[in-house]
Design an enzyme around this catalytic site. Structure first.
Site, short mmCIF file in Angstrom:
data_model
loop_
_atom_site.label_atom_id
_atom_site.label_comp_id
_atom_site.label_asym_id
_atom_site.label_seq_id
_atom_site.Cartn_x
_atom_site.Cartn_y
_atom_site.Cartn_z
N TYR A 74 -9.88 3.45 -1.26
CA TYR A 74 -9.81 2.03 -1.08
C TYR A 74 -10.87 1.41 -1.89
O TYR A 74 -10.71 0.43 -2.79
CB TYR A 74 -9.64 1.54 0.34
CG TYR A 74 -8.36 1.81 0.81
CD1 TYR A 74 -7.71 2.81 1.06
CD2 TYR A 74 -7.86 0.39 1.42
CE1 TYR A 74 -6.30 2.90 1.52
CE2 TYR A 74 -6.46 0.63 2.03
CZ TYR A 74 -5.76 1.64 2.05
OH TYR A 74 -4.55 1.82 2.56
N HIS B 281 1.46 -2.78 -1.51
CA HIS B 281 0.96 -3.83 -0.82
C HIS B 281 0.63 -5.03 -1.83
O HIS B 281 -0.27 -5.78 -1.60
CB HIS B 281 -0.23 -3.58 -0.17
CG HIS B 281 -0.29 -2.67 1.19
ND1 HIS B 281 0.54 -3.05 2.34
CD2 HIS B 281 -0.34 -1.31 0.99
CE1 HIS B 281 0.59 -2.02 3.23
NE2 HIS B 281 0.24 -1.12 2.54
N ASN C 294 -0.70 -1.14 9.59
CA ASN C 294 0.61 -1.71 9.34
C ASN C 294 1.08 -2.34 10.59
O ASN C 294 0.56 -2.39 11.58
CB ASN C 294 1.42 -0.74 8.90
CG ASN C 294 1.04 -0.11 7.46
OD1 ASN C 294 0.82 -0.81 6.26
ND2 ASN C 294 1.25 1.19 7.37
#
Length: 504
Positions: free
Chosen positions: A343, A60, A133
């Site tokens: 994350y 990303h 997404n």
């Protein structure tokens, strides 16, 4: 920039606010002499210059984003006690980042890829981050395979080039990816713009209402601009016109006040339904068919403000799956649970230990905790107590009001294994429905052409054969036959059957 031309210019200063001696000249011994180490401003400027890039995201990487707001349009208090959703008409500021999964910075925006769609809601109870997404499913269901999947989509270690062979090798050895690959290889893999695609939370999450009743939910952000895609040829043609087409399109739309918007529609499953649902509801490679759980519109998102500084707001923004608010929690989805660690860890590594204090990541409510000091930590709590429990008025948790959301887990042996299959779990069943029941004849023909084109570029023959025989033909024999014809392959008898259930 033109508005700034007639404004009084501020004085150049050092990073600590002292007036800078010059914008143009270093301190030297005479006009032709050596530069001096005592030129503190020069040293500061050079030191900052070589540190003005932070490590790229591993995936990303290339993207863009914008600020806006989310507005509640329906009463959802029967399902969740989340404060930012507790009143019709209530607005919450947010930031949204769009991206391409495998693209490097500088790659063409319109290349065939899955698009990231990540949300940061600045709520009164802290930040709520939702990552997803432009597709409702994903390639793998177990986080152990996630780094391998990403590696297969990036660059080879020897040539440093992208490899279709590497991609198809991984996909065809991972049959759970078939549903996502069918979407990627359709025209949905080349959206016309970020404005013209949907966004999905993809994974399943938990909601809990004020009475403690729990529900499983899926998020669907439906574009109000309408779905529009490029054909493969149109997407390739745009490569030579504008590598940053999607980024530019979003910026210019907001600049001319043509604000893009999306409806938030939820699928909501009663907590008790999960155990016996025909598909595993926590398997991210599966959708919940809408005939089973119709979507319910609950809100609307509008993007109405471009970033002031791309680096500070688009590059430095971090999204954490663990950033949840009261009334919203994770599910047994293994990908969600692993991402709750990874994350945040990415933000700490990539941006720095102060990442949560940067303006784009900082919550609108004040943070109170016992974390202190450390590299680059610029926010402090004065003489507040640095330990808990304490007798001096330090912050105190309220576990009765703000408990962790969870579910009962039957005790069992610790093991490494796949999910327990549900009645209709099959790696190809939903890909088959997509091909046969959802796609139009034009969609199916474009899918075949896109797959043939992709498999024809650098993919070894044995992987082409595997793709046809054990990956595409189980989706639909006609799909396998058409791709085989396009590749000049002969279909073997075993490819004509339909694959059975996934092994537990």
């Amino acid at each position: 920039m033109s508005k700034q031309q007639n404004q009084q210019r501020p004085l150049t200063t050092t990073n600590t606010g002292s007036p800078a001696p010059s914008d143009e000249y270093s301190l030297a011994v005479g006009p032709d002499g050596p530069v001096l180490m005592q030129d503190a401003y020069l040293i500061e400027k050079l030191a900052h210059f070589v540190r003005e890039r932070i490590p790229d995201r591993v995936y990303h990487v290339k993207g863009g984003g914008a600020f806006g707001y989310f507005e509640v349009t329906a009463d959802v208090t029967q399902w969740t006690k989340a404060a930012f959703l507790n009143q019709v008409g209530k607005r919450t500021p947010l930031f949204v980042r769009f991206s391409a999964v495998a693209a490097d910075e500088g790659y063409p925006d319109t290349d065939r890829d899955v698009r990231g769609f990540a949300f940061k809601f600045y709520t009164e109870e802290g930040n709520y981050d939702l990552v997803g997404n432009n597709t409702p499913v994903f390639f793998v269901r177990d986080p152990m395979k996630f780094p391998d999947f990403i590696h297969s989509q990036l660059r080879t270690p020897d040539t440093g080039l992208r490899s279709n062979n590497m991609q198809w090798d991984f996909w065809t050895l991972s049959p759970e990816s078939a549903h996502q690959v069918m979407i990627l290889m359709s025209d949905r893999g080349t959206p016309r713009s970020w404005q013209h695609m949907n966004g999905y939370g993809s994974s399943t999450y938990m909601w809990e209402n004020a009475e403690g009743k729990k529900f499983w939910v899926k998020y669907h952000f439906k574009t109000e601009q309408g779905i529009q895609n490029f054909t493969d040829a149109e997407a390739r043609a745009m490569f030579s016109e504008d590598l940053d087409y999607h980024r530019r399109d979003l910026w210019e739309a907001i600049a001319r006040k043509d604000y893009p918007s999306w409806r938030l529609e939820m699928q909501i499953m009663p907590f008790e339904d999960a155990a016996n649902y025909r598909f595993n509801p926590f398997d991210i490679t599966k959708v919940w068919p809408h005939k089973d759980y119709p979507t319910i519109q609950i809100g609307r998102m509008v993007l109405d403000r471009n970033p002031d500084n791309f680096f500070a707001q688009v590059t430095q923004v971090t999204f954490e799956v663990a950033n949840l608010v009261p009334g919203i929690g994770p599910s047994p989805d293994k990908m969600v649970l692993a991402r709750m660690f990874s994350y945040g860890d990415s933000g700490r590594y990539r941006v720095g230990t102060n990442y949560a204090q940067l303006p784009v990541n900082r919550p609108i409510n004040e943070a109170h905790n016992y974390n202190k000091d450390g590299p680059m930590r610029y926010h402090h709590y004065g003489n507040q107590p640095v330990y808990a429990p304490n007798s001096y008025g330090g912050p105190q948790a309220d576990p009765q009001r703000y408990h962790d959301l969870g579910w009962f887990v039957d005790a069992g042996e610790i093991m490494r294994t796949a999910y327990t299959p549900h009645a209709e779990d099959d790696d190809f069943v939903q890909a088959r429905s997509l091909y046969r029941d959802v796609m139009s004849e034009t969609d199916r023909q474009n899918l075949v052409n896109n797959i043939v084109t992709h498999l024809s570029h650098g993919v070894e023959r044995f992987i082409q054969e595997r793709a046809v025989e054990s990956y595409l033909s189980p989706v639909d024999p006609d799909l396998g036959a058409q791709v085989a014809k396009g590749l000049g392959l002969k279909i073997t008898p075993q490819s004509k059957g339909v694959a059975g259930k996934r092994a537990p």
